[in-house]
Structures are given as structure tokens and as C-alpha cells.
Design a protein around this motif. Structure first.
Motif: not given
Length: 156
Positions: A84-94
Motif C-alpha cells: 500500500p502507498v499511504a492509505d491507497r491499495v492498487t490491485f487487479t481483478e481478473t
């Protein structure tokens, strides 16, 4: 058409609140909600509790299989892109299988705000927390709660 103070209840579900990832997006959305609420109205929304760290379970090995309307099987899984970057989470849904000849991938960033941060943004928009729960069953909010369910009202 603009509404002003016409709604007794505004509801935001499906973790839509978390898609508002910038401070400005949050402020604009909350100001709009506040402007549209009746004096005794309520704004109810949910966000995942950052203390529960749900993103740590978003791994390909925890995917699920769904049956499409045509009877074909579709496999769905999530994969977080780095820490996570600060309070953000980046993800993929496949999504794989079914009618698609190749996997379909959607990339999303969600913002995970704790109760104090939520309260701050709400206050900035003229809203105050009336009630807060750890899930839709109205259980108490704890660090293990999966959700932060907030019921906010206009500040008088």
C-alpha cells in the motif's frame, strides 16, 4: 436539476466510497451529499476497515469459481500490486474462462481511511458522525471489524 436539502437518506454501498481516492474527490462528494440532505437527514456509507488489512487476502490462490448464465465456469481472482502507498491499495481483478478467449483484467485503486480520517473529511463538509459500526449487522467497530459503517448527519 439540483437538489437542496431534499433527501432524508443518502446511501453509498458497494465500497463506492473507497473509489474516491483524492482529497478533492472526497470533499466534492461529501459537500454534494451535505447540500442534498434535509436538516435531519442521514448519510450512510461503508468502507473497509484499514485495521483489518483485507487486501492481504486478495491473492490469486484465494480466487473463486462462478457459473456464468450460459453454464460456463469463470474463475475470478485479485492480486495486489505492491505494498500500500499511504492509505491507497492498487490491485487487479481478473476474470478467466466463460466467453472470453483470454483473461479480462480490471485495475483499481481504493483508499482505506480510518475512523479519525473519515470524521475529519465529514466535518469539513458540515457532517458529523451520528453512529458507527463494524459491519452492517450493527456490531461494534473494533480493529478486527471488516467494515466501518458510518451514519452521518448534518452538523447544526
Amino acid at each position: 436539476m439540483a437538489w437542496h436539502g431534499e433527501f432524508d437518506l443518502v446511501v453509498m454501498t458497494g465500497h463506492a466510497f473507497q473509489v474516491l481516492v483524492t482529497d478533492e474527490e472526497l470533499r466534492l462528494a461529501l459537500r454534494a451529499v451535505r447540500a442534498d440532505l434535509a436538516p435531519e437527514g442521514r448519510f450512510v456509507f461503508e468502507t473497509r476497515n484499514p485495521a483489518a488489512r483485507a487486501w492481504e487476502t486478495w491473492t490469486p490462490d484465494r480466487g473463486r469459481r462462478l457459473t456464468a448464465p450460459d453454464g460456463s465456469v469463470v474463475r475470478v481472482w485479485h492480486e495486489v500490486e505492491g505494498a500500500p502507498v499511504a492509505d491507497r491499495v492498487t490491485f487487479t481483478e481478473t476474470f478467466a474462462g466463460g466467453c472470453w478467449p483470454q483473461p479480462q483484467v480490471s485495475r483499481t485503486t481504493l483508499r482505506f481511511l480510518d475512523g479519525d480520517a473519515l470524521s475529519g473529511f465529514l466535518a469539513g463538509a458540515g457532517l458529523t458522525v451520528a453512529e458507527r459500526y463494524g459491519d452492517w449487522d450493527r456490531s461494534p467497530l473494533t480493529s478486527a471489524s471488516p467494515e466501518i459503517i458510518t451514519v452521518a448527519r448534518p452538523t447544526h
